[in-house]
Scaffold this active site. Structure first.
Site, short mmCIF file in Angstrom:
data_model
loop_
_atom_site.label_atom_id
_atom_site.label_comp_id
_atom_site.label_asym_id
_atom_site.label_seq_id
_atom_site.Cartn_x
_atom_site.Cartn_y
_atom_site.Cartn_z
N ALA A 59 4.56 4.13 2.96
CA ALA A 59 4.02 2.90 2.36
C ALA A 59 4.17 1.77 3.36
O ALA A 59 4.81 1.93 4.40
CB ALA A 59 4.79 2.56 1.08
N LYS A 60 3.57 0.65 3.08
CA LYS A 60 3.80 -0.55 3.89
C LYS A 60 3.44 -1.75 3.05
O LYS A 60 2.59 -1.66 2.16
CB LYS A 60 2.90 -0.52 5.14
CG LYS A 60 3.41 -1.40 6.26
CD LYS A 60 4.52 -0.71 7.03
CE LYS A 60 5.01 -1.51 8.20
NZ LYS A 60 5.92 -0.71 9.05
N GLY A 61 4.07 -2.88 3.34
CA GLY A 61 3.75 -4.11 2.64
C GLY A 61 3.64 -5.25 3.60
O GLY A 61 4.08 -5.15 4.75
N VAL A 86 0.86 -1.18 0.00
CA VAL A 86 0.00 0.00 0.00
C VAL A 86 0.89 1.23 0.00
O VAL A 86 1.77 1.38 0.86
CB VAL A 86 -0.95 0.02 1.22
CG1 VAL A 86 -1.71 1.34 1.29
CG2 VAL A 86 -1.92 -1.15 1.16
N VAL A 117 -2.36 -2.99 6.80
CA VAL A 117 -1.29 -2.45 5.95
C VAL A 117 -1.57 -0.98 5.63
O VAL A 117 -0.66 -0.15 5.64
CB VAL A 117 -1.11 -3.30 4.67
CG1 VAL A 117 0.02 -2.75 3.81
CG2 VAL A 117 -0.82 -4.75 5.01
#
Ligand code: NAD
Length: 412
Positions: free
Chosen positions: A103-105, A58, A82
């Site tokens: 962001a993050k995953g 994201v 996320v």
């Protein structure tokens, strides 16, 4: 009804937005992630069967610079979590003033059930499916829960197979594979520096101040080690297996040896055992939740004896828990500042990768200190200006910075 992590983050944000009196369209712009990528990961397991997993990336906001944020491997990873973590990264990079967005995953997987080879295949497959959406000038992942330098090494290698040599595509790499000195200790060091500054503002010192630390992984153990070295009294620590308490203060270097030998803090000689609820409410000056989210509920917050809470973990307070701390006058150092040391040194790693030049550990630590101390001054100024809690002030500061960049690009 308790909120999920995404709703909690958004409620904290909306409070800051109302302080700034943003127009509604702006609120939507800053709350909504720019892009969400969902991928199906299929790998061959060691026994020859097919393994099916779901992964996410994201990308929340990139007004201030490339997207930046960790990669988490956990059975409870879902898109809401996320999103919340991606949004927090936007505000964290803004508070600490590094030129990145958020962001993050994550991959929904229990890595304890996979072999190392299976985790490697899963990581490489993830890169195969998202390499078009990331890059050293686009989106730069990093380690998070259950991912580490080894995983980042595979990530870098697989990306390089697709796109050519690009060490800056991921941070938290091994030091011998384009990583940075000082990265491993950075989050714990940043948290130690943050509480040092807050104590100093109240005429106090780390020396002689007592701490309880929940979680003894990367963040908790480095925090305890560095604070102890500055003369702080670490009276209690815990990990997933349980906790220990020593009223006169734990000999942290000895405890590190015990953990190395046994895999847990439990059973440390001369300590009284406590459980993971007691760790939060034991008698101490400062509580450092450095394990999981949502552990400080309103009920726990009402019983906390510490005068300060340092959010080493991401989102350790529920909304209600955070409000009870405020009402009781417990000063909470919010995660978007208190645990920003990791992303700050990730930024230094990226700079070194682009410069193709290594910094000394002293330089890394000095620059980290500069960012933590400057953010403290800026947060205090926002607290005074808007007469709000430290958390709301940190969000306000971050929002002002992201909004300025958005406007200056002509997107506001
Ligand atoms: P880690 O996996 O190295 O350590 C986690 C620790 O928490 C371990 O000691 C584990 O035993 C303990 N733990 C797990 N479940 C627990 C439970 N139910 N009760 C008590 N303890 C429990 O992880 P980490 O990198 O130290 O991250 C901890 C937190 O800090 C996470 O919320 C993470 O998102 C956040 N954080 C980490 C970094 C970083 O650079 N590592 C940066 C910012 C934020």
């Amino acid at each position: 009804m308790s909120m999920n992590a995404y709703e909690t983050t958004n409620t904290f944000l909306k409070r800051a937005m109302s302080v700034l009196d943003l127009e509604p369209g702006y609120e939507t712009l800053l709350l909504t992630p720019r892009r969400e990528v969902r991928v199906e990961l299929t790998i061959r397991m060691d026994d020859g069967s097919i393994g099916n997993y779901i992964g996410y990336r994201v990308q929340h906001d990139n007004a201030r610079g490339p997207y930046k944020g960790g990669l988490r491997y956990h059975p409870e990873v879902d898109v809401d979590e996320v999103r919340s973590l991606a949004s927090l990264m936007t505000w964290k990079t803004a508070v600490i003033d590094v030129p990145f967005g958020g962001a993050k995953g994550g991959i929904q997987v229990d890595p304890t059930k996979l072999s190392e080879k299976e985790i490697e295949r899963l990581t490489r497959r993830f890169v195969d499916l998202i390499h078009d959406f990331i890059g050293e000038r686009v989106d730069i992942p990093a380690p998070d829960v259950n991912t580490n330098a080894k995983v980042m090494g595979w990530f870098f290698d697989q990306y390089t197979l697709h796109e050519g040599f690009s060490p800056g595509v991921v941070t938290g790499k091994p030091v011998s594979l384009h990583g940075s000195l000082g990265r491993e200790s950075a989050t714990g060091r940043g948290a130690m520096l943050a509480i040092r500054e807050v104590l100093a503002a109240d005429g106090k010192k780390l020396q002689g101040t007592s701490f309880s630390v929940q979680g003894f992984g990367n963040v908790g153990s480095w925090f305890a080690r560095l604070a102890h070295a500055q003369g702080a009294k670490i009276v209690a620590v815990s990990d997933v297996k349980g906790g220990i308490f020593v009223g006169d203060g734990i000999d942290v270097p000895k405890l590190l040896e015990h953990v190395k030998a046994t895999g847990s803090v439990v059973g440390f000689a001369g300590a009284r055992s406590i459980n993971n609820e007691e760790i939060l409410t034991v008698d101490c000056d400062v509580l450092v939740p450095a394990a999981l989210g949502h552990v400080i509920t309103d009920k726990v917050a009402a019983e906390i004896r510490a005068k300060y809470v340092v959010e080493g973990a991401n989102g350790p307070c529920t909304l209600e828990g955070s409000d009870v701390l405020d009402q009781r006058g417990v000063l909470c150092l919010p995660d978007i500042w208190a645990n920003a040391g990791g992303v700050t040194v990730s930024y230094f790693e990226w700079v070194q990768n682009l410069q193709q030049h290594r910094w000394s550990e002293e330089k890394v630590n000095e620059e980290l200190e500069r960012h933590i101390v400057a953010a403290h001054k800026d947060i205090r100024a926002a607290m005074a200006r808007y007469k709000t809690s430290m958390r709301t002030a940190a969000f306000v500061l971050a929002l002002e910075r992201v909004k300025a960049a958005t406007d200056q690009r002509g997107h506001g």
